[in-house]
Design a protein around this motif. Structure first.
Motif, PDB file in Angstrom:
ATOM      1  N   VAL A   1      -0.858  13.767  -3.995  1.00 50.11           N
ATOM      2  CA  VAL A   1      -0.395  12.622  -3.586  1.00 50.11           C
ATOM      3  C   VAL A   1      -1.828  11.667  -3.628  1.00 50.11           C
ATOM      4  CG1 VAL A   1       0.399  11.288  -1.607  1.00 50.11           C
ATOM      5  CG2 VAL A   1       1.282  13.668  -2.062  1.00 50.11           C
ATOM      6  N   ASN A   2      -1.403  10.521  -4.084  1.00 48.22           N
ATOM      7  CA  ASN A   2      -2.726   9.625  -4.163  1.00 48.22           C
ATOM      8  C   ASN A   2      -2.372   8.299  -3.482  1.00 48.22           C
ATOM      9  OD1 ASN A   2      -4.307  10.958  -6.266  1.00 48.22           O
ATOM     10  ND2 ASN A   2      -2.570  10.855  -7.461  1.00 48.22           N
ATOM     11  N   LEU A   3      -3.196   7.558  -3.331  1.00 50.30           N
ATOM     12  CA  LEU A   3      -3.068   6.194  -2.643  1.00 50.30           C
ATOM     13  C   LEU A   3      -3.332   5.110  -3.653  1.00 50.30           C
ATOM     14  CD1 LEU A   3      -5.201   6.607   0.774  1.00 50.30           C
ATOM     15  CD2 LEU A   3      -2.763   6.699   0.615  1.00 50.30           C
ATOM     16  N   LYS A   4      -2.450   4.224  -3.436  1.00 55.38           N
ATOM     17  CA  LYS A   4      -2.687   2.952  -4.512  1.00 55.38           C
ATOM     18  C   LYS A   4      -2.152   1.822  -3.804  1.00 55.38           C
ATOM     19  CE  LYS A   4      -1.740   5.425  -8.908  1.00 55.38           C
ATOM     20  NZ  LYS A   4      -0.647   5.341 -10.198  1.00 55.38           N
TER      21      LYS A   4
ATOM     22  N   LEU B   1       3.233   2.532   2.948  1.00 51.82           N
ATOM     23  CA  LEU B   1       2.592   2.674   4.211  1.00 51.82           C
ATOM     24  C   LEU B   1       2.387   1.635   4.952  1.00 51.82           C
ATOM     25  CD1 LEU B   1      -0.373   5.061   2.525  1.00 51.82           C
ATOM     26  CD2 LEU B   1       1.728   5.840   3.719  1.00 51.82           C
ATOM     27  N   ASN B   2       2.879   1.803   6.311  1.00 49.51           N
ATOM     28  CA  ASN B   2       2.450   0.857   7.251  1.00 49.51           C
ATOM     29  C   ASN B   2       1.096   0.824   7.949  1.00 49.51           C
ATOM     30  OD1 ASN B   2       5.273  -0.196   6.635  1.00 49.51           O
ATOM     31  ND2 ASN B   2       6.019   0.937   8.537  1.00 49.51           N
ATOM     32  N   ALA B   3       0.449   1.959   7.801  1.00 46.35           N
ATOM     33  CA  ALA B   3      -0.989   2.158   8.371  1.00 46.35           C
ATOM     34  C   ALA B   3      -1.634   3.046   7.330  1.00 46.35           C
ATOM     35  CB  ALA B   3      -0.694   2.618   9.518  1.00 46.35           C
ATOM     36  N   PRO B   4      -2.853   3.007   7.487  1.00 48.77           N
ATOM     37  CA  PRO B   4      -3.857   3.692   6.473  1.00 48.77           C
ATOM     38  C   PRO B   4      -3.456   5.369   7.063  1.00 48.77           C
ATOM     39  CG  PRO B   4      -5.138   2.281   7.535  1.00 48.77           C
ATOM     40  CD  PRO B   4      -3.952   1.975   8.283  1.00 48.77           C
ATOM     41  N   ILE B   5      -3.628   6.306   5.930  1.00 50.80           N
ATOM     42  CA  ILE B   5      -3.314   7.624   6.018  1.00 50.80           C
ATOM     43  C   ILE B   5      -4.301   8.344   5.160  1.00 50.80           C
ATOM     44  CG2 ILE B   5      -1.558   7.904   4.493  1.00 50.80           C
ATOM     45  CD1 ILE B   5      -0.215   9.724   6.682  1.00 50.80           C
ATOM     46  N   LYS B   6      -4.693   9.550   5.307  1.00 54.70           N
ATOM     47  CA  LYS B   6      -5.412  10.663   4.533  1.00 54.70           C
ATOM     48  C   LYS B   6      -4.521  11.303   3.624  1.00 54.70           C
ATOM     49  CE  LYS B   6      -9.381  11.271   7.311  1.00 54.70           C
ATOM     50  NZ  LYS B   6     -10.332  12.193   7.850  1.00 54.70           N
ATOM     51  N   VAL B   7      -4.582  11.589   2.296  1.00 58.23           N
ATOM     52  CA  VAL B   7      -3.599  12.283   1.429  1.00 58.23           C
ATOM     53  C   VAL B   7      -4.527  13.444   0.772  1.00 58.23           C
ATOM     54  CG1 VAL B   7      -2.530  10.137   0.751  1.00 58.23           C
ATOM     55  CG2 VAL B   7      -4.543  10.777  -0.505  1.00 58.23           C
ATOM     56  N   GLU B   8      -3.841  14.245   0.381  1.00 53.92           N
ATOM     57  CA  GLU B   8      -4.464  15.414  -0.480  1.00 53.92           C
ATOM     58  C   GLU B   8      -3.497  16.106  -1.461  1.00 53.92           C
ATOM     59  OE1 GLU B   8      -1.535  16.167   2.502  1.00 53.92           O
ATOM     60  OE2 GLU B   8      -3.400  15.351   3.065  1.00 53.92           O
TER      61      GLU B   8
ATOM     62  N   ASN C   1       0.771  -1.144  -0.056  1.00 47.88           N
ATOM     63  CA  ASN C   1       0.147  -0.103  -0.172  1.00 47.88           C
ATOM     64  C   ASN C   1       0.955   1.095  -0.023  1.00 47.88           C
ATOM     65  OD1 ASN C   1      -2.482  -1.468   0.201  1.00 47.88           O
ATOM     66  ND2 ASN C   1      -1.879  -1.953   2.316  1.00 47.88           N
ATOM     67  N   ILE C   2       0.746   2.053  -1.093  1.00 47.77           N
ATOM     68  CA  ILE C   2       1.453   3.237  -1.410  1.00 47.77           C
ATOM     69  C   ILE C   2       1.013   4.519  -1.316  1.00 47.77           C
ATOM     70  CG2 ILE C   2       3.621   1.766  -2.123  1.00 47.77           C
ATOM     71  CD1 ILE C   2       2.351   2.790  -5.092  1.00 47.77           C
TER      72      ILE C   2
END
Length: 306
Positions: A236-239, A226-233, A165-166
């Motif tokens: 930056v995107n989550l994939k 990522l070692n844990a969930p986080i909010k992005v803005e 998870n990045i």
């Protein structure tokens, strides 16, 4: 499939591609068309070709076209330079003239007027009919040099890599500008404590190959695992990526050695009978090379395979 069988098959397939280039030198020749003749994927073919032949596919095609043009200019004086350019596959006279002058240091017209004895063919590995062939010895030498380099500089494993998870920033453009993208990602990640997380890993994911795609169109993703969930803005995107089985080469190298490392890694893949999967290759960094006493990067080069 043992090494000998793989080697012989690869030589035959590369020579088939070379034969195709020779017979179609006046036609439009693209990487995908040529790779298809050799039953390789375009992504894989250009890397193996570069190592085995000693030059990129593009340079090889240009050189062969110039060499064929040379024969026309020296021994067929009645043919115009424009006709020569068309016969060897150049789209227009200006592109032919530029390529020719870069190759010989003078214009086609000047070359045509010079004595034939002044020049000789540059291609050294030619058969009697004028068509170059990759010999068993040449292939083995070039491939073994690549494998030897890898053996001396890397620890190679084939292993499963878990889903990653990045958080990432997409980049399109020259690879030399990736450092600035990394800086933006680090500036975003630092106040969130991500740069201090356990097992810190930064990634470059290559969606295009630098030898296939023009520099301004190369797509990469610069990421942090990522070692844990986080909010992005913002940018930056989550994939998530699920590489599965990968050839992993752990290296400690300088920035100018990355190309050699990737080419050698793909050679190892081919010679050991693996095929690249549809998942994009990527690098995992374990340090900042600029902070290393010898400016070296500790990195895993990962090729997802079937």
């Amino acid at each position: 499939m043992n090494f000998s069988t793989t080697t012989k098959e690869n030589i035959a397939r590369l020579n088939k591609a070379i034969d195709f280039i020779e017979k179609n030198i006046s036609q439009k020749l693209t990487l995908s068309i040529i790779a298809k003749q050799a039953y390789f994927s375009p992504y894989h073919f250009h890397r193996l070709f570069s190592v085995a032949v000693g030059e990129t596919l593009t340079n090889y095609i240009i050189r062969k076209r110039i060499e064929k043009a040379t024969i026309h200019l020296l021994y067929h004086k009645e043919v115009t330079i424009t006709e020569v350019a068309e016969q060897v596959g150049f789209g227009d006279l200006s592109s032919f003239s530029r390529a020719f002058k870069k190759f010989y240091g003078l214009s086609p017209n000047q070359f045509k007027k010079e004595s034939p004895e002044k020049y000789s063919k540059i291609c050294k590995n030619e058969s009697k009919n004028g068509q170059p062939k990759i010999t068993f010895e040449q292939y083995i030498c070039n491939i073994n040099n690549a494998l030897k380099w890898l053996q001396m500089n890397a620890k190679t494993e084939v292993k499963q890599i878990e889903e990653l998870n990045i958080a990432c920033i997409s980049h399109q453009g020259e690879l030399e500008k990736i450092g600035m993208v990394f800086n933006r990602l680090i500036q975003w990640a630092t106040p969130k404590g991500l740069m201090n997380q356990e097992n810190l890993r930064l990634l470059t994911i290559y969606h295009d190959s630098p030898k296939i795609t023009s520099p301004e169109n190369i797509r990469t993703s610069i990421a942090i695992v990522l070692n844990a969930p986080i909010k992005v803005e913002g940018e930056v995107n989550l994939k998530s990526i699920n590489p599965g089985k990968c050839i992993v080469n752990r290296l400690e190298i300088e920035s100018q050695e990355f190309q050699q490392a990737w080419e050698s890694s793909f050679v190892w893949m081919t010679e050991n009978g693996y095929k690249k999967s549809d998942i994009d290759p990527f690098e995992i960094y374990y340090n900042n090379g600029n902070e290393h006493p010898e400016n070296r990067f500790i990195v895993d080069l990962c090729i997802p395979v079937l």
